[in-house]
Design an enzyme around this catalytic site. Structure first.
Site, mmCIF file in Angstrom:
data_model
loop_
_atom_site.group_PDB
_atom_site.id
_atom_site.type_symbol
_atom_site.label_atom_id
_atom_site.label_comp_id
_atom_site.label_asym_id
_atom_site.label_seq_id
_atom_site.Cartn_x
_atom_site.Cartn_y
_atom_site.Cartn_z
ATOM 1 N N LYS A 4 -11.224 -3.202 11.402
ATOM 2 C CA LYS A 4 -12.143 -2.859 10.309
ATOM 3 C C LYS A 4 -12.152 -3.966 9.267
ATOM 4 O O LYS A 4 -11.159 -4.675 9.053
ATOM 5 C CB LYS A 4 -11.808 -1.505 9.676
ATOM 6 N N ASP A 131 -6.479 4.622 6.491
ATOM 7 C CA ASP A 131 -7.534 3.990 7.281
ATOM 8 C C ASP A 131 -7.699 4.606 8.667
ATOM 9 O O ASP A 131 -8.603 4.209 9.419
ATOM 10 C CB ASP A 131 -7.240 2.488 7.461
HETATM 11 O O1 C5P Z 1 -2.229 5.141 3.419
HETATM 12 P P1 C5P Z 1 -1.481 3.897 3.792
HETATM 13 O O2 C5P Z 1 -0.145 4.215 4.405
HETATM 14 O O3 C5P Z 1 -2.284 2.959 4.609
HETATM 15 O O4 C5P Z 1 -1.183 3.148 2.417
HETATM 16 C C1 C5P Z 1 -0.250 2.109 2.329
HETATM 17 C C2 C5P Z 1 0.058 1.818 0.862
HETATM 18 O O5 C5P Z 1 -1.081 1.241 0.230
HETATM 19 C C3 C5P Z 1 0.393 3.021 0.018
HETATM 20 O O6 C5P Z 1 1.763 3.312 0.066
HETATM 21 C C4 C5P Z 1 -0.026 2.578 -1.390
HETATM 22 O O7 C5P Z 1 0.957 1.733 -1.958
HETATM 23 C C5 C5P Z 1 -1.224 1.702 -1.093
HETATM 24 N N1 C5P Z 1 -2.496 2.438 -1.225
HETATM 25 C C6 C5P Z 1 -2.942 2.784 -2.496
HETATM 26 N N2 C5P Z 1 -4.141 3.450 -2.628
HETATM 27 C C7 C5P Z 1 -4.884 3.766 -1.535
HETATM 28 C C8 C5P Z 1 -4.453 3.410 -0.231
HETATM 29 C C9 C5P Z 1 -3.242 2.745 -0.121
HETATM 30 O O8 C5P Z 1 -2.281 2.490 -3.499
HETATM 31 N N3 C5P Z 1 -6.030 4.411 -1.703
#
Ligand code: C5P
Length: 292
Positions: A4, A131
């Site tokens: 993506k 994602d």
């Molecule tokens: O959801 P995911 O595990 O991919 O997110 C990884 C990290 O990215 C989270 O722990 C956070 O620190 C950051 N994040 C965020 N806001 C989002 C998505 C991700 O701060 N909307």
């Protein structure tokens, strides 16, 4: 399952749960990881290809966690052997881990004859990472909330991309942390709303889309990896319609005028020796699929 890009990414303030409110335009491009899954005594994973030696083989692997989650939800034995053939850069801002998780959900739902819709899988996927729902969805979609709430974007035509892959990955939490730090000390550089990007996609105008590419995580990614700024600027100088860091980086996406232009642009960029390697890919493409 495809990689993506984020054609637009506005990041709101950090919420109490530690996540930031997003408004993003996701776009799936034809650079694929392949996952093979077969029933076995135990849950295991092997990895070949792009960045294979940096991919965790334990519960740190999002595909492994996806199998465990789906097994627990459906009452199946998680004994599955997974093999991943990677082409999406690891920790590259292209949601490769999420693509692998989406593929594991689709593959195991098929293996186990689980009666789950794509919607059901997306709800499970959102528990694995922000994602993952888009990796199931594919195409082009507006993502809100943490990025897991999706609205399909109807658009015309397809787009030719050049992806500049960097040495090593960038940590997503570190890039969000740098954004918070920059916002605490100065006026925020805000990408604004995605209206311009959506309008360009509706008309299928690559020049307008190139101009509209924007990402609030780009400056933080530049701060952590200064060499990336040169990649974006050089891509534009070499004739890209626009260039932007994808997600939290360090992959840079450059928009070309046509597939032929993408091939020429990729060769010119590779000759500049600014990035580890260069790929061409078209988008949009569908999300994670079973192929055999
Ligand atoms: O959801 P995911 O595990 O991919 O997110 C990884 C990290 O990215 C989270 O722990 C956070 O620190 C950051 N994040 C965020 N806001 C989002 C998505 C991700 O701060 N909307």
């Amino acid at each position: 399952m495809p990689a993506k890009l984020n054609l637009h990414l506005t990041v709101g303030p950090r919420g109490e749960d530690g996540y930031h409110e997003l408004a993003t335009v996701f776009h799936a491009v034809g650079l694929y990881d392949e996952l093979t899954a077969s029933v076995d005594d135990e849950l295991s994973v092997t990895v070949h290809g792009e960045g294979a030696d940096t991919v965790p083989l334990d519960g740190g692997n999002l595909a492994v966690r996806a199998v465990e989650l789906l097994a627990a939800e459906t009452g199946n034995d998680p004994g599955v052997s997974l093999h991943l053939d990677k082409r999406i850069p690891v920790a590259g801002g292209c949601a490769g881990g999420s693509a692998d998780a989406a593929a594991a959900l689709v593959a195991c739902a098929t293996l186990w004859d689980a009666e789950l819709s794509r919607e059901d899988l997306a709800v499970l996927g959102a528990r694995l990472g922000s994602d993952v729902p888009f990796a199931l969805h594919g195409g082009t979609a507006l993502g809100t909330g943490r990025g897991e709430q999706l609205t399909p974007v109807l658009g015309h035509g397809s787009y030719a991309w050049v992806l500049a892959l960097a040495d090593g990955g960038l940590s997503t939490p570190a890039v969000y942390g740098e954004l918070d730090r920059q916002r605490a000390v100065g006026p925020p550089a805000v990408a604004g709303d995605p209206a311009g990007t959506l309008a360009a996609l509706r008309t299928g105008d690559p020049v307008a889309l190139g101009r509209a590419l924007s990402n609030d995580l780009q400056e933080p990614a530049f701060a952590l990896r200064p060499a990336l700024r040169r990649v974006v600027l050089t891509g534009r100088e070499l004739g890209a319609l626009g260039g932007v860091v994808s997600g939290s980086g360090p992959t840079v996406a450059l928009l070309a005028r046509s597939p032929e232009h993408a091939t020429a642009l990729a060769a010119a960029l590779a000759a500049e020796d600014l990035c580890r390697s260069v790929r061409v890919a078209e988008g949009p493409v569908p999300g994670a699929r079973v192929v055999g």
